[in-house]
Every structure is written in C-alpha cells, then in structure tokens.
Design a protein around this motif. Structure first.
Motif, short mmCIF file in Angstrom:
data_model
loop_
_atom_site.label_atom_id
_atom_site.label_comp_id
_atom_site.label_asym_id
_atom_site.label_seq_id
_atom_site.Cartn_x
_atom_site.Cartn_y
_atom_site.Cartn_z
N VAL A 90 0.84 -1.32 0.03
CA VAL A 90 0.00 -0.04 0.16
C VAL A 90 1.05 1.17 0.00
O VAL A 90 1.65 1.50 1.02
N GLY A 91 0.76 1.81 -1.07
CA GLY A 91 1.60 3.09 -1.06
C GLY A 91 0.58 4.30 -0.49
O GLY A 91 -0.39 4.80 -1.35
N ALA A 92 0.89 4.69 0.55
CA ALA A 92 -0.04 5.81 1.18
C ALA A 92 0.47 6.99 0.97
O ALA A 92 1.65 7.23 0.35
N THR A 93 -0.16 8.21 1.30
CA THR A 93 0.01 9.50 1.08
C THR A 93 0.59 9.62 -0.60
O THR A 93 1.54 10.26 -0.66
N ALA A 94 -0.15 9.06 -1.35
CA ALA A 94 0.32 8.85 -2.75
C ALA A 94 0.09 10.15 -3.77
O ALA A 94 -0.56 10.93 -3.08
N TYR A 112 -4.73 7.99 -0.77
CA TYR A 112 -4.47 9.24 -0.73
C TYR A 112 -4.57 9.81 0.66
O TYR A 112 -5.58 9.36 1.30
N ASN A 113 -3.95 10.96 1.19
CA ASN A 113 -4.42 11.55 2.17
C ASN A 113 -5.32 12.89 2.32
O ASN A 113 -5.14 13.59 3.36
N GLU A 114 -5.89 12.82 1.19
CA GLU A 114 -7.01 14.04 0.86
C GLU A 114 -8.28 13.64 1.21
O GLU A 114 -8.91 12.87 0.58
N PRO A 115 -8.78 14.33 2.27
CA PRO A 115 -10.25 13.95 2.88
C PRO A 115 -11.33 14.32 1.63
O PRO A 115 -11.12 15.52 1.20
N LYS A 116 -12.02 13.51 1.25
CA LYS A 116 -13.22 13.79 0.51
C LYS A 116 -14.34 12.90 0.84
O LYS A 116 -14.32 11.86 1.59
N VAL A 117 -15.53 13.35 0.61
CA VAL A 117 -16.76 12.79 0.96
C VAL A 117 -16.56 11.49 0.01
O VAL A 117 -16.67 11.44 -1.28
N GLN A 118 -17.00 10.24 0.22
CA GLN A 118 -16.77 9.18 -0.22
C GLN A 118 -18.25 8.59 -0.52
O GLN A 118 -19.26 8.30 0.27
#
Length: 894
Positions: free
Chosen positions: A636-640, A704-710
């Motif tokens: 898992v490549g996080a904060t991608a 990704y570390n960008e908060p979005k409505v899922q």
C-alpha cells in the motif's frame, strides 16, 4: 613542553576508584611484565585475562578482533559422526558435475560460474549430510539461502540424488523449452527446488535475518511451532560490501535470533579481484559482527597448519598472519614454495627459523590448499558450535580458495569468476585429483561426460540415508495449499455504503477496512500489518492497543502515553510489525510473511503500508525478489500522488511508482478513487491470492491523504473496478450543469484522487462551454494493459479477443482525455487499445512544495487545466471553435 606519551582522558576517569593503590599495583605489574618479557607477553596476558573474565560472566566490553586463527582449535573439535571417505566421494562427484554442466553449457554461450561452488563445496556438503533439516519431518524444516553463484553445485547434488536428469543439466540456463534449469535460485522458475532468490547480492542476508525473525513471530503468536527451524544464509565475503548485507545485524542480535547462522565463504576474492586487497576482510567482518552482538566463529586454517602453530613458540607466525593483506594471501596460493619462504617467512628471523624445519611439501600444502572451509571436520565443528550457541545469532567466517580443485589455471586467479570452462586435459587432472572412476575413453568425442556412481551405489544410498534422517531432500520447496475462507461481508459494508456527508481520505478508508478484517473470527489473526515507523501518519494508531506491536521482549517499560486511549503497546504476541525507519527491513518482513504459505504451510495476509514513493522507488529490487519468491500480499503506497502530499516537495512527491510497478509481472497495480473501490479490490485480492485456486501475484494499491466525501457504490460496477475501468457517471448526471442534447462530447478518464478534478471539470465544461463529458474511473491502468497484452498474444495463436478497455469504450462519443496524479506514461499505457482519439494529462517532472491547488495548477492537472485540454482536443476535431481554447485560458488565468 608537553609529554608525548601523556595519558589521554578516558571514560574510566569518570568512574570512582575505590582503591587507587590496588589499581596502581595492577598497572605496575603490567609494566613489569612488558619490561621483563616484552610487550607481546603483556598483550597476551591482558587478552587471557579478558577471556577469563568473559567466561566468569563479568560484564566487560568484548574485543572486536581476535587473532587470525581458528576459533575452535583442532584439539577441541567434536567427533565427526559421518563416513569421511564416503562424503569425500560424494563431494567429488558433485564438484565434477557442477564443472561439467557449466563447461558443456559454454558451447551454447550461456556461461555459468564454476569457481564459487568449487571453493564452498564442503560448506554445503557438510550441512546437507549432517545439519540441514528437510521438509518431510515435523515442523517446517530449515530455510536455506544458497549463494546464487553456487547453484551449479546444488544442481549437481540434485542430479546425484535423482531429482534432476542429465537432460536438465544439459539445459542449464536454457529454460525456454520447459525442461531447463534457471541460472540461479529462482523459485518462480523452479518452484519445487528453490525457496529463496539470492543472486541480487545483499538481499539474501537481509531476507535471512527477517525470515528468522518472522519464524519467531509465528512462534510467539502461536500460529506455527518453528522452534526447530534454523535459517542458514550462505554468503560471499565480497557480497558483504552491499549495504543491505549488514543493514539488520543489530536487529538479529537485539532479538537474540539464535535460530540464524550466516556462513560467509571467505575466499578473499570479489568478482574482479581481491576483496580487501591491502587489508583483511576476515578481521573486518569479525569486528563488524562482534560489534553488532553476534557470536563469531572463524574457521580459517586446515589441519596441515597445526604443526606450524605448534612450532610457533614466540607468536611470530600468528603476528605475521595478522599483518598480511588479503591480496598477498591470494598470491601465496598461486606461487611456488621459494616465493613463500622469501616473502612470508623471510619477514623476520623467528619465521626464518620456523621455516627451516618445514619441508617444501608442508609449506605448499598449507599455503596452497589447507583452509578451514575445505575440511569437513572443521566445518562440522563450526556448525555444531553455531547450533549450540544460545542468545545470539552466529556468523561463521570460513576461509577457502576460490576455484579449489579446478587446477592451477583456476585457483585464486583474479579472472576465475569470468572463466566458464575447463579444457579436457584440465578435467582429466581434476578427475585424478578427486579420484573419480572416469576413463579416458569417456572423453572420446571431445565432450566432458557427466559422472554418476549409480542409483544403487554406496554413495547414493549413503546420501539418501543421511537426508532421510534429516527430514528429506534439501533444498526443497513444498506447498500444501490451505484455502482461507472469505471474510464476512460486514467487514466491507461500511466502505460500500459511503461516508455520507463526512470526508474521509482513501488512506483512512483502507486502514478502517483492515481493522475490521483483523476482527474476522476465521482469518483475522492472519493479517500482518507492516509499517516502517509512520503508523500515526496513516491513522493506524488505533491498532496499537488492540493488535499490539510485536516485540519478543514484550513491553518492559511504561509507555509515556499509557493513559491515552491509543497508547503505544508492545507485546510478545503483538500483530503489528513496526520496523522503524527501514523500508528495506519492512520489505524483507513483508517477503517473509508473503511466503509463509510455502515456507511454513501457514498462509498469512500481510499488508505493507509505506509513505509516498519510499517503497517502489527505494526497494524495487526487493519487489522483484518478492515476485520471484511467489509472495502474496498487499503493498500500500499511502499519501500517494505528486500533488496530493501537501508541502513535502521534490523527494516525497511520488508521480512515478505506478510506472515502476508496471515493470513487475506479478504486481497487480490499482489506483482506486473511492473507498468502495478499495473494498472491492481487497475482497477480490483475497479471493485470488488465498482462495481455492490461488494465484502467485501480489497487489499494489495507492491511497491518498486528501479527505473527500466518499460516495456509495453504484450498482453493477464490481467487474469494472476489478478489470480496471468503469463509467462513474455521464454528462447528464450532474443536474445543475446539464449540456444541450447536441453538445460536443468527450470522455474524461481518471484514477485515484484525480477523479475529483475531473468531476469538477465535467461541471465547468457543461456550464461554461456546453460540452458533454462522461467520467470514467480507471482503477487500474496496469490491469487494462495486462488484459490488452494477453489479447495481443492470443491473436498470435489465432484467437480473436478484444481488450476489455476497447470493449468498455466502444461507441463512446468524442475523444478520450485521461488524467492522473502520475506521470503521463502511466495512463498512456493503454492508449494503443483505445479506438477514440486519446491524450493525457499528468505530473511529469520533479515535485515541488506548494498547496495542493498550487501544485496542480503548476502541473496543469487542476479542473481548469483539464477544461482547456478538453477544449483543445475538441477544437482539433473541429467540434468547438479554436478561439474557445484561448478564451478558456484567459478566463481561468492559465
């Protein structure tokens, strides 16, 4: 004027001296010995005193180097339990066939390496006859990390015990026909024999340490009894220059991995010449391993040296051995006795006197061939001592001659790594030296013959009896498939239904999913979270108190955050492997966990989560090792992404890992945009890797570390998510910006977080330019390409198949514009199979520190830039006025 020999300050000056008079007496005694008997005697007494103190259990720092002699004297060697003559004949056959295989293959130009096994033959044979546990007994047997260049000798042994045919030997390095042998230990190419790929030098020792550590992890978590499994890693002294070779030595000693032994073949030669040349690699390695807390055993000299050491009443010989550099020892092995008398014994009068009582034959034997690594009794003594040592790993430094028994043309020559064959006359000399019953007539056709004493010969019977007693053939890889039940659907349900009005980054979505999966009654304990010291960055601290961080010591301190809900909890049976700042170590952990299904018959489900690019960019060679070893798990490549990791800048902004990952055939690479896509991908991954028909693949997900409505998952998109592409919405879906029915049309395709820029662009195109855009989520550019390549290959076989990406986009009106937070080459992987006009936007170049909005504008991937690029595509087709492109640039300030 200052005193040139004034005492320098020492840490001892900071300690209280309860009896200064007694201290002075000890110092005076030492001075008296040095004055009366010489400094060498004083040095000897000090070292004897330190040795006695250590044996008495006094806590004193250890000497980092000992004399250049064997750790175990001949008199202290245990009784050898085998038939030495019989084992010598077996070893002779293996030496012969290894050399014959490479020489015969050289006529096809495929090469091979002869000299490495020739030097290390007894290091392997002694282990195979007396130590290495096979897979057919209770437990998992031993794990053998075979030195890559020694593979011909392992094949020769498998030929002797009947597991490899003569035809296969003749197909060494010629695999394409399906009946050949790979050049080196490659499990993917020969999965019944090889367990561990080792020829990418440095990765073998690193992986061996983490394998031994993972064995203890399984034991401490009560998953598998690995108490009788020992890890043996065979390495070259030149290989120890690789930084990975020594990167985890402290871990091995810190965790007291006495289930691990390194055997370093010290033939003093690298690939092109001496290892240390003007220095001594054995002494350097001894100091390095002792300093790291390992038990060190040196097996340097053969029994022929016993007479020399007995005659050395002054210590002159030992001192001379300690000062001669590696390159000179290599020269001694190739020069005549007169040269050795002059250049070695001529160093001082004491050595001249010693040499005067030695025959030329004795000197030749000692300097040309008598090494500790060439005598089974000395190797046996070292291995036995290694297994008996408790509380620390052991390294055995065994000195050998590279190319031993291959003749004067090979032995200790700088070029022997590149020498691929012997002449017929050299083979005949080798035959005579080894005492093999191969007649001259066997060479009649000018081809060196293979040799075999017969399936019912005493040699083969002895070999098979020894292996039966140790648990079956070795090396060997045995897989007993254990299908894991699918986790309950309730674990995936929260991600499938979306986050409502709450924003959530996909990194957090993945962590929440795994946290729920770790609670599954059937498979929860098999999850192995692996993280290199950034767990809090990924929101994983909630796992600390519930799953625990693995430590063989448990928690011997009170954590500073003990009163907090998510405190740092270490436990002997902890589930999380938090490795500190070492991506290479975390990756080695991951490989051990990924292959536990084969090594131990216990399938584990590891996920290795790392920060930005510091996985594929940093450890891609280990990813290849993982593929070779047929590992299964989730990377898992996080904060991608190159623009999503705000403010971090050039070296953190990852825009290329998917491109690197696409080069690995075993890696299934996904760039999910939404939480529900993650749920579908992970669920399918568990089925493909751990179900009834497991595949030898692993998964790479970027989150990704960008908060979005899922959003909630639309109906009927599961197949598209897995295959890599589905239509997320159409131009008519955004009700507030519906274009006219006859509006120009375009297909917007995006992966990962870029889906949000594309959705914004869809609205702008409709509202400002009357352009209808459909939005597609491309969950995997790589899987789309893999499917298309398979269709192309099928065409060569006469099968007509249409790639999924072509079928999915069939009839879609207008051109295609693909967008991602990666280099344009990533989405461009599929361009040739898209029937529409195709172009892409991406983040080529170096990253930079900025806000997300600023970085996206810089790279031209924000919503406004996407609109301009879409209008430019349509303008080229004549579907919008060319002036629209300029007008859009001005309107959006581009």
């Amino acid at each position: 004027m200052s005193d040139p020999v004034a005492k320098l300050p020492s840490e001892l000056d900071q300690l209280p001296d309860r009896d200064t008079e007694e201290t002075a007496e000890w110092a005076a005694s030492l001075d008296a010995v040095a004055k009366a008997a010489g400094t060498r005697r004083a040095e000897y007494l000090l070292r004897r005193t330190l040795q006695h103190a250590e044996a008495a259990g006094l806590a004193l720092p250890k000497l980092l180097e000992t004399d250049y002699v064997n750790t175990i004297p001949t008199a202290a060697e245990p009784e050898f339990p085998g038939d030495e003559a019989m084992e010598a004949r077996i070893t002779a056959w293996n030496r012969w066939n290894a050399a014959a295989m490479v020489t015969r293959g050289s006529k096809y130009g495929v090469g091979g390496h002869i000299a490495t096994f020739a030097s290390a033959a007894w290091l392997y044979e002694t282990g195979f006859q007396h130590f290495f546990r096979g897979k057919e007994a209770d437990g998992s047997g031993d794990q053998l990390y075979i030195q890559g260049h020694a593979s011909p000798g392992i094949y020769a042994r498998a030929f002797l015990d009947g597991r490899i045919s003569e035809q296969q030997l003749d197909n060494f390095r010629q695999e394409s026909g399906g009946n050949g042998l790979p050049s080196y230990p490659h499990p993917r190419r020969l999965p019944w024999l090889w367990e561990f790929p080792t020829v990418s030098m440095g990765l073998g020792p690193l992986s061996a340490i983490y394998q031994a550590r993972f064995n203890r992890y399984l034991q401490n978590r009560s998953i598998k009894d690995t108490a009788n499994s020992h890890v043996w890693a065979f390495l070259g002294d030149g290989e120890m220059d690789e930084p990975e070779s020594t990167a985890a030595l402290a871990l091995a000693s810190r965790e007291q991995l006495d289930n691990l032994t390194f055997v370093i073949n010290c033939n003093l030669q690298r690939l092109d010449g001496p290892v240390r040349a003007n220095f001594r690699v054995v002494q350097e390695l001894e100091a390095q391993f002792r300093g790291a807390g390992w038990n060190v055993i040196k097996s340097l000299w053969g029994s022929a040296w016993d007479e020399l050491f007995q005659l050395d009443t002054t210590g002159a010989l030992v001192r001379r051995l300690r000062e001669v550099p590696d390159a000179q020892f290599q020269t001694y092995a190739t020069r005549d006795v007169a040269y050795i008398r002059q250049h070695f014994f001529g160093a001082n009068a004491e050595l001249v006197q010693l040499a005067g009582v030695l025959s030329d034959a004795k000197i030749a034997e000692c300097f040309h061939s008598s090494r500790g690594g060439h005598e089974p009794r000395k190797v046996y003594a070292a291995y036995k001592a290694a297994l008996e040592h408790k509380g620390a790993p052991t390294v055995i430094l065994a000195q050998t001659v590279k190319g031993y028994t291959l003749g004067a043309g090979f032995e200790s020559k700088n070029a022997n790594h590149q020498m691929k064959k012997l002449t017929i006359d050299e083979f005949k000399d080798m035959r005579d030296l080894l005492g093999l019953p191969i007649p001259d007539s066997a060479f009649a056709d000018g081809v060196v013959p293979y040799g075999h004493p017969g399936a019912n010969s005493p040699e083969v019977r002895y070999l098979n009896e020894r292996r039966a007693a140790l648990g079956g053939p070795a090396p060997a890889r045995k897989v007993k498939h254990v299908a894991l039940p699918a986790p309950a659907d309730r674990s995936f349900a929260p991600l499938l239904k979306g986050s409502g009005k709450q924003e959530m980054a996909t990194t957090m979505a993945f962590v929440r999913l795994v946290k729920d999966l770790m609670r599954d009654k059937e498979t929860g304990k098999r999850w192995v979270p692996i993280v290199p010291d950034e767990a809090r960055t990924f929101g994983m601290e909630s796992l600390f108190p519930s799953a625990g961080i693995y430590s063989p010591l448990g928690q011997t301190y009170e954590p500073v955050d003990r009163d907090q809900l998510m405190y740092y909890k270490e436990a002997k049976d902890g589930q999380i492997l938090n490795e500190g700042i070492t991506e290479a170590g975390a990756m080695a952990d991951f490989i051990a966990a990924c292959t536990s299904y084969a090594t131990h018959g216990e399938p584990m489900i590891p996920f290795y989560i790392f920060y930005s690019m510091f996985g594929w960019q940093r450890t891609a060679d280990q990813m290849w090792q993982l593929a070779d070893q047929l590992g299964k798990g989730f990377i898992v490549g996080a904060t991608a992404g190159r623009t999503t990791l705000t403010g971090e800048g050039l070296q953190h902004a990852d825009g290329h890992s998917h491109l690197i990952a696409s080069t690995n055939p075993a890696s299934l690479n996904y760039d999910p945009a939404f939480a529900y896509e993650i749920a579908v991908i992970v669920k399918d991954g568990l089925r493909r890797m751990y179900g009834e028909k497991p595949e030898d693949v692993f998964y790479y997900l970027t989150v990704y570390n960008e908060p979005k409505v899922q959003p909630a998952m639309p109906e009927g998109v599961e197949e598209g998510i897995v295959k890599g592409l589905y239509r997320f919405n159409t131009a008519a879906d955004p009700a507030e910006a519906a274009p006219a029915a006859d509006a120009p049309k375009i297909q917007l395709m995006a992966s990962g977080t870029a889906i949000h820029w594309v959705l914004d662009a869809q609205k702008l195109l409709a509202a400002d330019w009357n352009v209808a855009a459909d939005v597609w989520s491309a969950t995997s550019w790589g899987e789309l390409r893999r499917d298309a390549l398979e269709c192309d290959e099928a065409l060569l076989r006469g099968e007509l198949r249409t790639p999924y990406v072509t079928r999915a986009l069939e009839g879609a009106p207008g051109p295609v514009l693909a967008v991602s937070d990666w280099m344009r080459q990533v989405p461009d992987q599929i361009s040739q199979w898209v029937e529409q006009d195709y172009t892409s936007l991406g983040t080529d170049g170096f990253g930079l520190s900025d806000t997300r909005e600023g970085a996206r504008r810089h790279f031209g991937v924000d919503a406004q830039s996407i609109v301009v690029a879409a209008l430019a595509q349509l303008a080229r087709r004549g579907e919008v006025p060319a002036s629209s492109v300029k007008e859009a640039r001005e309107r959006y300030g581009l």
